[in-house]
Scaffold this motif. Sequence first.
Motif, PDB file in Angstrom:
ATOM      1  N   HIS A  26      -3.285  -8.579   3.113  1.00 13.16           N
ATOM      2  CA  HIS A  26      -2.837  -8.484   2.093  1.00 13.16           C
ATOM      3  C   HIS A  26      -1.857  -7.756   1.718  1.00 13.16           C
ATOM      4  O   HIS A  26      -1.358  -7.868   1.204  1.00 13.16           O
ATOM      5  CB  HIS A  26      -4.399  -8.029   1.034  1.00 13.16           C
ATOM      6  N   LEU A  58       1.787   1.547  -9.769  1.00 11.63           N
ATOM      7  CA  LEU A  58       0.254   1.893 -10.386  1.00 11.63           C
ATOM      8  C   LEU A  58       0.332   1.735 -11.968  1.00 11.63           C
ATOM      9  O   LEU A  58       0.812   3.448 -11.341  1.00 11.63           O
ATOM     10  CB  LEU A  58      -0.371   2.629  -9.381  1.00 11.63           C
ATOM     11  N   TYR A  68     -10.065   0.640  -1.473  1.00 16.86           N
ATOM     12  CA  TYR A  68     -10.538   0.401  -3.167  1.00 16.86           C
ATOM     13  C   TYR A  68      -9.537  -1.261  -3.074  1.00 16.86           C
ATOM     14  O   TYR A  68      -9.825  -1.330  -4.195  1.00 16.86           O
ATOM     15  CB  TYR A  68      -8.562   1.043  -2.842  1.00 16.86           C
ATOM     16  N   TYR A  74      -6.936   5.348  -7.340  1.00 21.08           N
ATOM     17  CA  TYR A  74      -6.513   5.059  -5.456  1.00 21.08           C
ATOM     18  C   TYR A  74      -6.764   6.052  -5.273  1.00 21.08           C
ATOM     19  O   TYR A  74      -7.081   6.482  -3.910  1.00 21.08           O
ATOM     20  CB  TYR A  74      -5.428   4.480  -5.986  1.00 21.08           C
ATOM     21  N   GLN A 124       1.455  -0.287  -2.221  1.00 20.70           N
ATOM     22  CA  GLN A 124       1.086  -0.595  -3.335  1.00 20.70           C
ATOM     23  C   GLN A 124       2.250  -1.056  -4.510  1.00 20.70           C
ATOM     24  O   GLN A 124       3.357  -0.913  -4.796  1.00 20.70           O
ATOM     25  CB  GLN A 124       0.147   0.645  -4.087  1.00 20.70           C
TER      26      GLN A 124
END
Lengths: 105, 188
Positions: free
Chosen positions: B105, B55, A48, B63, B52
């Motif tokens: 990340h 979104l 993703y 996702y 995350q």
Amino acid sequence: MKHHLLPLSETMHYILLALREPLHGYAVMQKIEELSNGTVILAAGTLYGAIENLSKHGWIEPVGNSGRRKIYMITAEGRTILKLEQERLEHILSLYEGSESNEDV
Amino acid sequence: MKMFKVFFDIEKEELWLNEQLQKGYRCTNISSLGIYTFKKTDKRYVMRLDYQKYLPKKKFQEYKGIYEDFGWNYITHSLFGRIRYWQKEDDGQNEIFSDRQSNSHYYKRLMGYSFWLCMLMLAVAIPYMNFSELYHSGLWSMQGDLFWKAFIFETPFALLKLSPFFFSIFFGISFYKANRRYSMLKEK
């Protein structure tokens, strides 16, 4: 300056190679498993994130839908990146060959 | 089975959840107030917590779709919507990140999250940082029994006033931990 995604990570490299044909996310993972002879199996979050990242840079783009899934494909810019990487790797491979012939002497 | 727990550290939360699952449970719900609901099961499940940024609906659908294709079931999200709880049956492919880049990340996103929560809590805490006002000023002139009774009565309120300060310390610690993981992954 060199792009910060270069040289391509193994994940990014395989995704760009897989997306020379249009595929949705999960099919990209399956294609990569096949291309890498089962050595690279992407996880959901990695795939993703990589798709997000590659689309952000315009190296891949959505080209349609299959049900609720988005189908992606490499862009012209993405192909340029692959070409650059190919040249870089070919050069490195040529160095491998060079050192072997030196040993023979 | 319902359990109440409060976590300031997403990795500890993930660890604790998986400990419960290993005892033969699967998680069915998590309320934002910290109530975790589990059901007995014969199967083995694993949970992964993803972080995350916000979104929008369309992005979230994409996702969620990708994770579901990989066999993950979406349980819920946290109070501010940033932590996503995923569960799947244990099938050997139990990670949500498969390379170093995406792992690092993840820790970078976590760093941002704990940093802002830490700052937010500090902003709330600073107006209460006047320690002389933690207790009513009349308390200190009381004597003997009366003082102790009043002191014990007021202590929970004093702690409540200090709680944003404690929270900011906890978030500060998770920022530090995420930062350490991030630099370790980045170094190699």
